[in-house]
Design a protein around this motif. Structure first.
Motif, mmCIF file in Angstrom:
data_model
loop_
_atom_site.group_PDB
_atom_site.id
_atom_site.type_symbol
_atom_site.label_atom_id
_atom_site.label_comp_id
_atom_site.label_asym_id
_atom_site.label_seq_id
_atom_site.Cartn_x
_atom_site.Cartn_y
_atom_site.Cartn_z
ATOM 1 N N GLN A 1 0.824 -1.196 0.000
ATOM 2 C CA GLN A 1 0.000 0.000 0.000
ATOM 3 C C GLN A 1 0.865 1.255 0.000
ATOM 4 O O GLN A 1 1.667 1.471 0.918
ATOM 5 C CB GLN A 1 -0.909 0.002 1.229
ATOM 6 C CG GLN A 1 -1.878 -1.159 1.279
ATOM 7 C CD GLN A 1 -2.832 -1.161 0.103
ATOM 8 O OE1 GLN A 1 -3.533 -0.168 -0.137
ATOM 9 N NE2 GLN A 1 -2.855 -2.250 -0.651
ATOM 10 N N PRO A 2 0.730 2.110 -1.026
ATOM 11 C CA PRO A 2 1.500 3.353 -1.033
ATOM 12 C C PRO A 2 0.950 4.336 -0.004
ATOM 13 O O PRO A 2 -0.222 4.315 0.351
ATOM 14 C CB PRO A 2 1.285 3.882 -2.460
ATOM 15 C CG PRO A 2 -0.028 3.307 -2.885
ATOM 16 C CD PRO A 2 -0.141 1.969 -2.212
ATOM 17 N N TYR B 1 5.884 2.675 0.718
ATOM 18 C CA TYR B 1 4.924 1.565 0.672
ATOM 19 C C TYR B 1 4.936 0.828 2.009
ATOM 20 O O TYR B 1 5.984 0.611 2.617
ATOM 21 C CB TYR B 1 5.289 0.579 -0.452
ATOM 22 C CG TYR B 1 5.257 1.211 -1.816
ATOM 23 C CD1 TYR B 1 4.109 1.181 -2.598
ATOM 24 C CD2 TYR B 1 6.387 1.861 -2.311
ATOM 25 C CE1 TYR B 1 4.088 1.782 -3.848
ATOM 26 C CE2 TYR B 1 6.362 2.464 -3.561
ATOM 27 C CZ TYR B 1 5.209 2.422 -4.329
ATOM 28 O OH TYR B 1 5.190 3.017 -5.556
#
Length: 226
Positions: free
Chosen positions: A165-166, A175
């Motif tokens: 997930q950025p 991330y």
């Protein structure tokens, strides 16, 4: 490996280098003594240092060393350590703060090191800016430069989603990774997991769990990325 690594000299590397150059002085001011408040991290670093010293296979490279505070901590634990950072401004600050240690400018995607020369690699929250598609290449590069039986210690922000997930790191795009996902990539690069630690964020930190994963390189041939 050189051919593949050269392909990653991308906008992500350029942007990360420029971002850390811009904040190098402030970063050093804020974080150079941060380990004094992090007992779990110090414990994992001590275990890592002991394992590397017992193996006696070579020095430790602190990749993404920033202003050199963790490199200096490893040196204080009796480990032969040197730092590498993408940011020339960070390298200059590290050399000024720790003139007895070696610091080089470079990228973990294409290390200027011969095969199998390191006893350990520390990547303490430095792989967080690597685009997910490129992380297998980075881990293969770690495997290339580590001696058989060498150890790697990774620090990263942890999440629950198996898809990385950025998030806005404020310095450069970063991330969060599920620890199992990082462990799978490390395994594919030829490492065996030794231990992992997770903790909840402290006051003032980003609201994400933080993780440390320790792994050992197998004694066979490193995995090659085509």
């Amino acid at each position: 490996m050189a051919r593949v690594s050269a392909m990653i000299e991308s906008s992500a590397l350029h942007d990360t280098r420029a971002a850390y150059d811009a904040v190098a002085g402030l970063y050093a001011e804020l974080f150079s003594d941060v380990l004094t408040t992090l007992p779990l991290e110090r414990a994992m670093l001590a275990a890592f240092a002991e394992l590397v010293s017992a193996q006696g296979a070579g020095p430790v490279a602190d990749l993404g060393c920033g202003p050199g505070h963790v490199t200096a901590h490893l040196d204080g634990l009796g480990v032969e350590a040197f730092g590498v950072d993408l940011s020339p401004e960070m390298v200059a600050l590290a050399r000024e703060a720790h003139p007895h240690l070696r610091f080089d400018e470079g990228s973990m995607t294409a290390l200027d090191l011969a095969d199998g020369v390191l006893g350990g690699i520390l990547a303490y929250f430095s792989v967080i800016h690597t685009p997910p598609r490129d992380l297998p290449v980075v881990f293969a590069e770690f495997a290339r430069v580590l001696a058989p039986g060498g150890h790697v210690l990774l620090g990263f922000f942890a999440g629950d989603d198996p898809v990385p997930q950025p998030f806005d790191h404020k310095v450069a795009l970063a991330y969060r990774w599920a620890p199992d996902s990082i462990a799978d990539l490390v395994r594919q690069a030829g490492f065996a997991e030794v231990a992992r630690v997770q903790r909840e964020p402290h006051d003032g930190e980003r609201p994400f769990r933080q993780a440390l994963l320790l792994a050992r390189k197998a004694c066979g041939e490193p995995v090659q990325i085509p």
